[in-house]
Enzyme design. Structure first.
Site, short mmCIF file in Angstrom:
data_model
loop_
_atom_site.label_atom_id
_atom_site.label_comp_id
_atom_site.label_asym_id
_atom_site.label_seq_id
_atom_site.Cartn_x
_atom_site.Cartn_y
_atom_site.Cartn_z
N VAL A 14 0.83 -1.21 0.00
CA VAL A 14 0.00 0.00 0.00
C VAL A 14 0.87 1.26 0.00
O VAL A 14 0.57 2.24 -0.69
CB VAL A 14 -0.97 -0.01 1.19
CG1 VAL A 14 -1.79 1.28 1.23
CG2 VAL A 14 -1.89 -1.22 1.13
N ALA A 43 9.81 6.23 5.57
CA ALA A 43 10.46 5.28 6.48
C ALA A 43 10.15 3.88 5.99
O ALA A 43 8.98 3.51 5.84
CB ALA A 43 9.97 5.47 7.90
N GLY A 132 -10.76 -1.45 1.06
CA GLY A 132 -9.78 -1.00 0.07
C GLY A 132 -10.17 0.28 -0.64
O GLY A 132 -10.33 1.33 -0.03
N LYS A 203 -13.25 -4.48 10.41
CA LYS A 203 -13.88 -3.55 9.47
C LYS A 203 -15.35 -3.28 9.83
O LYS A 203 -15.82 -2.14 9.75
CB LYS A 203 -13.77 -4.11 8.05
CG LYS A 203 -12.33 -4.28 7.58
CD LYS A 203 -12.25 -5.10 6.30
CE LYS A 203 -10.81 -5.35 5.89
NZ LYS A 203 -10.70 -6.25 4.72
N GLY A 300 -5.38 -4.54 -2.51
CA GLY A 300 -4.50 -4.34 -3.67
C GLY A 300 -3.70 -3.07 -3.56
O GLY A 300 -4.08 -2.13 -2.85
#
Length: 434
Positions: A14, A43, A132, A203, A300
């Site tokens: 991501v 980072a 997502g 979620k 994804g």
């Protein structure tokens, strides 16, 4: 106008997607945000071959990013509960806004994080934490603000949906499909969070809080996985006109809020029943709008990055606004959150699919019907299959009308005590979603 400086913590799937989208669509994003959004520091423990950071400064210490005075927004994409929590709380303490895709962090520690953010007058944005690239949090929090939300139901874990789709379409076993899901990268080496409903419960906890204006209460969510589902039940459900989906359900009732994740039979003609593979979908029912459906890629590299960058644009737009007039983190004003309780699963109401393995003796159906009738459970449909050659047992499959779960528990205990019933009774909840 001075560009907004962003620090990305974590350059995995991501994080790399977020950097790529910000770089590729920089001009379009600036037009939307009213100013440029630039990555000032990253980072990461290792380079991402799918992400070419060029001259952007990088480091291995996430707290170097958090303490960088040049950075306006910290993007937390490292995942987990521990270091991520420290990063987010330190960023807030430093007066920086935060964007995160970390559903576990928000579901478990969100109440603390949002309280600290309010004290500091900063924003914590988390659209990417659920489904997502589907902007379902924004839809519920802002697009449906006129509505009293009655219920929501979602396929919010792509791994589980892929497994159930393969079981239904190809007649494969759970174990067989899980191995393929791991080989394809859909499931982790330890798939527990996905297949046992924990990821979906994180979620669902977030969605329920935004829908009903209640504090985040992950510890009260009921979770049941798909690892014990048999291909036979997938096939029987199909014969009855249903599809089995691993569904998260949150419903407002007079007694409290239902908050549950479990395998669910859904009528095959519902749109959400036809969401297959790794795709996600969430249905939301409001009193004014009726039922709405949000569908798309639930994970994804770039679909999730789409939601992260959308949050960055929102934060950039709100930087100069009065903190007291921003969109509340959980949709409702903090002092207006409800104490409506989360119901235990035994108090929730649903219809039920039951599969009973019975000896081939006369009168078994009558005994089953009597046990259900005595507990006020009505049968909607019943199907008795042929005697199975390998064990001489007769599968009896029935679907009940809606009833409180405790009655089904009592009925199952009585059914399993019958001499003519062999083994455990399979129970799967049924939702019409109409």
């Amino acid at each position: 106008m001075k560009p907004v400086k962003v620090g990305i913590c974590g350059l995995g799937n991501v994080g790399g997607g977020t950097f790529n989208v910000l770089k590729r669509n920089a001009e379009e994003i600036a037009r939307r945000a009213g100013r440029g959004i630039e990555v000032a520091q990253i980072a990461t423990r290792r380079p991402n071959p799918k992400c070419h950071t060029g001259s952007t400064p990088t480091c291995s210490d996430v707290f170097e990013v958090v303490d960088n005075p040049e950075i306006d927004i910290v993007v937390e994409l490292i995942g987990g509960y521990t270091v991520a929590r420290e990063v987010v709380l330190k960023a807030i303490a430093n007066g920086k806004h935060v964007v995160t895709a970390n559903k576990a962090l928000i579901a478990v520690h969100g109440n603390e994080i949002f309280a600290r953010a309010r004290e500091q007058g900063v924003i914590v944005a988390f659209e990417a934490s659920v489904a997502g690239g589907i902007p379902v949090i924004k839809a519920i929090r802002e697009g449906l603000a006129a509505n009293q939300i009655n219920w929501l139901a979602g396929i919010i874990n792509g791994t589980g949906n892929f497994i159930l789709t393969e079981m239904r379409e190809k007649g494969r076993t759970f174990e067989d499909v899980l191995k393929e899901a791991q080989a394809l990268g859909y499931a982790e080496a330890d798939p527990t969070f996905d297949v046992e409903g924990i990821d979906a419960a994180h979620k669902l906890t977030i969605l329920a809080s935004i829908a009903f204006g209640i504090p985040l209460q992950f510890d009260k969510a009921y979770t049941e996985g798909i690892s014990r589902l048999a291909t036979a039940d997938v096939n029987y459900a199909e014969a009855l006109g249903y599809r089995i989906k691993h569904l998260g359900v949150a419903r407002r009732t007079a007694a409290g809020i239902e908050l549950r994740v479990h395998p669910t039979l859904i009528p095959a003609d519902r749109l959400i029943a036809n969401v297959n593979g790794v795709m996600n979908a969430v249905m939301v029912n409001g009193d004014a709008v009726g039922s709405t459906l949000y569908y798309g890629a639930g994970a994804g590299m770039e679909p999730t990055a789409s939601a992260v960058v959308a949050d960055l644009v929102d934060v950039a737009r709100a930087l100069t606004t009065d903190p007291n007039n921003r969109v509340p983190h959980l949709a409702f004003q903090p002092d207006a959150l409800s104490d409506h309780p989360i119901l235990p699963i035994g108090a929730c109401e649903s219809a039920y699919y039951l599969r009973i393995q019975a000896k081939d003796h006369p009168g078994v159906l009558a005994q089953v019907a009597t046990i259900l009738s005595e507990r006020g459970i009505n049968i909607e449909s019943i199907m008795q299959k042929e005697v199975e050659e390998h064990d001489g047992l007769v599968p009896v499959i029935l679907v009940t009308h809606r009833v409180v779960e405790q009655r089904i528990d009592d009925a199952i205990a009585a059914l399993e005590a019958l001499d003519d019933v062999v083994g455990s009774v399979v129970r799967i909840r049924v939702e019409q979603l109409n």
